[in-house]
Design a protein around this motif. Structure first.
Motif, PDB file in Angstrom:
ATOM      1  N   LEU A 152       3.206   7.471   7.684  1.00 40.74           N
ATOM      2  CA  LEU A 152       3.013   6.408   6.557  1.00 40.74           C
ATOM      3  C   LEU A 152       3.384   6.913   5.066  1.00 40.74           C
ATOM      4  O   LEU A 152       2.652   8.013   4.784  1.00 40.74           O
ATOM      5  CB  LEU A 152       1.554   6.058   6.774  1.00 40.74           C
ATOM      6  CG  LEU A 152       1.141   5.135   5.580  1.00 40.74           C
ATOM      7  CD1 LEU A 152       1.785   3.724   5.817  1.00 40.74           C
ATOM      8  CD2 LEU A 152      -0.424   4.824   5.959  1.00 40.74           C
ATOM      9  N   LEU A 153       4.200   6.180   4.419  1.00 41.91           N
ATOM     10  CA  LEU A 153       4.703   6.821   3.197  1.00 41.91           C
ATOM     11  C   LEU A 153       4.022   5.900   2.111  1.00 41.91           C
ATOM     12  O   LEU A 153       3.886   6.497   1.012  1.00 41.91           O
ATOM     13  CB  LEU A 153       6.309   6.758   3.125  1.00 41.91           C
ATOM     14  CG  LEU A 153       6.971   7.372   4.340  1.00 41.91           C
ATOM     15  CD1 LEU A 153       8.694   7.047   4.070  1.00 41.91           C
ATOM     16  CD2 LEU A 153       6.775   8.721   4.281  1.00 41.91           C
ATOM     17  N   PHE A 154       3.792   4.905   2.452  1.00 41.61           N
ATOM     18  CA  PHE A 154       3.383   3.818   1.248  1.00 41.61           C
ATOM     19  C   PHE A 154       2.693   2.624   2.139  1.00 41.61           C
ATOM     20  O   PHE A 154       3.172   2.263   3.050  1.00 41.61           O
ATOM     21  CB  PHE A 154       4.835   3.242   1.017  1.00 41.61           C
ATOM     22  CG  PHE A 154       4.615   1.881   0.048  1.00 41.61           C
ATOM     23  CD1 PHE A 154       4.443   2.199  -1.468  1.00 41.61           C
ATOM     24  CD2 PHE A 154       4.786   0.653   0.213  1.00 41.61           C
ATOM     25  CE1 PHE A 154       4.258   0.953  -2.514  1.00 41.61           C
ATOM     26  CE2 PHE A 154       4.525  -0.407  -0.358  1.00 41.61           C
ATOM     27  CZ  PHE A 154       4.253  -0.103  -1.895  1.00 41.61           C
TER      28      PHE A 154
ATOM     29  N   ARG B 293       7.775  -5.818  12.359  1.00 39.23           N
ATOM     30  CA  ARG B 293       8.421  -4.639  12.071  1.00 39.23           C
ATOM     31  C   ARG B 293       9.815  -4.961  11.661  1.00 39.23           C
ATOM     32  O   ARG B 293      10.732  -5.601  12.189  1.00 39.23           O
ATOM     33  CB  ARG B 293       8.654  -3.691  13.301  1.00 39.23           C
ATOM     34  CG  ARG B 293       7.268  -3.332  13.670  1.00 39.23           C
ATOM     35  CD  ARG B 293       7.359  -2.421  15.205  1.00 39.23           C
ATOM     36  NE  ARG B 293       8.346  -1.382  15.048  1.00 39.23           N
ATOM     37  CZ  ARG B 293       8.210  -0.118  14.627  1.00 39.23           C
ATOM     38  NH1 ARG B 293       6.947   0.212  14.185  1.00 39.23           N
ATOM     39  NH2 ARG B 293       9.218   0.582  14.446  1.00 39.23           N
ATOM     40  N   PHE B 294      10.116  -4.383  10.352  1.00 37.02           N
ATOM     41  CA  PHE B 294      11.384  -4.721   9.616  1.00 37.02           C
ATOM     42  C   PHE B 294      12.001  -3.170   9.260  1.00 37.02           C
ATOM     43  O   PHE B 294      11.466  -2.552   8.783  1.00 37.02           O
ATOM     44  CB  PHE B 294      11.372  -5.540   8.306  1.00 37.02           C
ATOM     45  CG  PHE B 294      12.350  -5.531   7.486  1.00 37.02           C
ATOM     46  CD1 PHE B 294      13.428  -6.568   7.648  1.00 37.02           C
ATOM     47  CD2 PHE B 294      12.691  -4.651   6.237  1.00 37.02           C
ATOM     48  CE1 PHE B 294      14.772  -6.473   7.085  1.00 37.02           C
ATOM     49  CE2 PHE B 294      13.894  -4.803   5.398  1.00 37.02           C
ATOM     50  CZ  PHE B 294      14.802  -5.849   6.033  1.00 37.02           C
ATOM     51  N   GLU B 295      13.198  -3.072   9.963  1.00 35.08           N
ATOM     52  CA  GLU B 295      14.053  -1.779   9.595  1.00 35.08           C
ATOM     53  C   GLU B 295      14.936  -1.882   8.451  1.00 35.08           C
ATOM     54  O   GLU B 295      15.478  -2.829   8.000  1.00 35.08           O
ATOM     55  CB  GLU B 295      14.675  -1.495  11.008  1.00 35.08           C
ATOM     56  CG  GLU B 295      13.881  -1.132  12.135  1.00 35.08           C
ATOM     57  CD  GLU B 295      14.899  -1.059  13.203  1.00 35.08           C
ATOM     58  OE1 GLU B 295      16.093  -0.766  13.305  1.00 35.08           O
ATOM     59  OE2 GLU B 295      13.935  -0.695  14.390  1.00 35.08           O
TER      60      GLU B 295
ATOM     61  N   LEU C 111      13.817   3.775   7.551  1.00 36.04           N
ATOM     62  CA  LEU C 111      12.441   3.338   7.245  1.00 36.04           C
ATOM     63  C   LEU C 111      12.044   2.033   8.214  1.00 36.04           C
ATOM     64  O   LEU C 111      12.876   1.133   8.481  1.00 36.04           O
ATOM     65  CB  LEU C 111      12.179   3.009   5.993  1.00 36.04           C
ATOM     66  CG  LEU C 111      12.401   4.194   4.814  1.00 36.04           C
ATOM     67  CD1 LEU C 111      12.239   3.531   3.570  1.00 36.04           C
ATOM     68  CD2 LEU C 111      11.743   5.271   5.036  1.00 36.04           C
ATOM     69  N   VAL C 112      10.684   1.830   8.541  1.00 34.25           N
ATOM     70  CA  VAL C 112      10.265   0.718   8.939  1.00 34.25           C
ATOM     71  C   VAL C 112       9.187   0.137   8.185  1.00 34.25           C
ATOM     72  O   VAL C 112       8.086   0.821   7.756  1.00 34.25           O
ATOM     73  CB  VAL C 112       9.858   0.890  10.312  1.00 34.25           C
ATOM     74  CG1 VAL C 112       9.075  -0.180  11.072  1.00 34.25           C
ATOM     75  CG2 VAL C 112      10.686   1.206  11.178  1.00 34.25           C
ATOM     76  N   VAL C 113       9.017  -1.231   7.810  1.00 34.66           N
ATOM     77  CA  VAL C 113       8.229  -1.925   7.080  1.00 34.66           C
ATOM     78  C   VAL C 113       7.319  -2.696   7.994  1.00 34.66           C
ATOM     79  O   VAL C 113       7.904  -3.522   8.855  1.00 34.66           O
ATOM     80  CB  VAL C 113       8.691  -2.868   5.855  1.00 34.66           C
ATOM     81  CG1 VAL C 113       7.486  -3.474   5.142  1.00 34.66           C
ATOM     82  CG2 VAL C 113       9.512  -2.064   4.975  1.00 34.66           C
ATOM     83  N   GLU C 114       6.082  -2.426   8.373  1.00 35.09           N
ATOM     84  CA  GLU C 114       5.234  -3.280   9.145  1.00 35.09           C
ATOM     85  C   GLU C 114       4.241  -4.246   8.194  1.00 35.09           C
ATOM     86  O   GLU C 114       3.713  -3.759   7.219  1.00 35.09           O
ATOM     87  CB  GLU C 114       4.301  -2.214   9.761  1.00 35.09           C
ATOM     88  CG  GLU C 114       4.869  -1.395  10.747  1.00 35.09           C
ATOM     89  CD  GLU C 114       4.077  -0.574  11.712  1.00 35.09           C
ATOM     90  OE1 GLU C 114       4.674  -0.138  12.552  1.00 35.09           O
ATOM     91  OE2 GLU C 114       2.983  -0.476  11.416  1.00 35.09           O
TER      92      GLU C 114
ATOM     93  N   VAL D  89       4.758   1.104   4.803  1.00 35.39           N
ATOM     94  CA  VAL D  89       6.465   1.652   5.004  1.00 35.39           C
ATOM     95  C   VAL D  89       6.198   2.912   5.701  1.00 35.39           C
ATOM     96  O   VAL D  89       5.532   3.977   5.069  1.00 35.39           O
ATOM     97  CB  VAL D  89       7.151   1.827   3.712  1.00 35.39           C
ATOM     98  CG1 VAL D  89       8.431   2.320   3.923  1.00 35.39           C
ATOM     99  CG2 VAL D  89       7.196   0.440   2.891  1.00 35.39           C
ATOM    100  N   LEU D  90       7.000   3.094   6.753  1.00 35.26           N
ATOM    101  CA  LEU D  90       6.959   4.458   7.604  1.00 35.26           C
ATOM    102  C   LEU D  90       8.122   5.069   7.624  1.00 35.26           C
ATOM    103  O   LEU D  90       9.285   4.040   7.903  1.00 35.26           O
ATOM    104  CB  LEU D  90       6.287   4.058   9.016  1.00 35.26           C
ATOM    105  CG  LEU D  90       4.734   3.505   8.656  1.00 35.26           C
ATOM    106  CD1 LEU D  90       4.824   1.850   9.088  1.00 35.26           C
ATOM    107  CD2 LEU D  90       4.014   4.049  10.022  1.00 35.26           C
TER     108      LEU D  90
END
Length: 129
Positions: A100-102, A4-6, A74-77, A94-95
């Motif tokens: 879930l946005l992307f 997880r990356f914020e 946002l958080v990128v998983e 991307v959430l």
């Protein structure tokens, strides 16, 4: 295992409507991939210097589901879908607040000093898998 990356949406990430410009999702997932590799203990500079190997994006399949907006958190998983001798396929989502946005599937290839595909060293494969 999911990494997880914020990240935060800044004004520069948006268009006139205050919505994240579509190409900026590529920046978000690129930053997340860099941090994913780093948290696995892989030094990409040393990998290039010692093994002559770098990663290149070969393919991206992306779906834009809902817009992110100025000032969103946002958080990128990132998680590994598959890995072969010279290729890694990742799913990166991307959430925002769990929505879930992307979503994307990114194929990376290992490139050697001459620009041709190179096998990933076994130690590197273990670290990333």
């Amino acid at each position: 295992m999911t990494h997880r990356f914020e990240c935060h949406v800044y004004y520069e990430d948006t268009d006139l409507a205050g919505i994240v410009y579509y190409a900026n999702y590529m920046k978000f997932i690129e930053r997340a991939r860099t941090e994913w590799v780093r948290t696995r203990g892989v030094d990409q500079v040393a990998l290039k210097e010692n093994e002559g190997i770098v990663f290149a994006v070969r393919r991206v399949e992306a779906d834009y589901l809902h817009p992110a907006k100025f000032d969103d958190d946002l958080v990128v998983e990132t998680k590994v879908d598959s890995m072969t001798g010279a290729r890694i396929t990742l799913q990166q989502d991307v959430l925002r607040d769990g929505e879930l946005l992307f979503t994307s599937h990114v194929t990376l290839v290992a490139i050697g000093p001459n620009g041709s595909p190179a096998r990933l060293p076994q130690e590197l494969r273990r670290a990333l898998h």
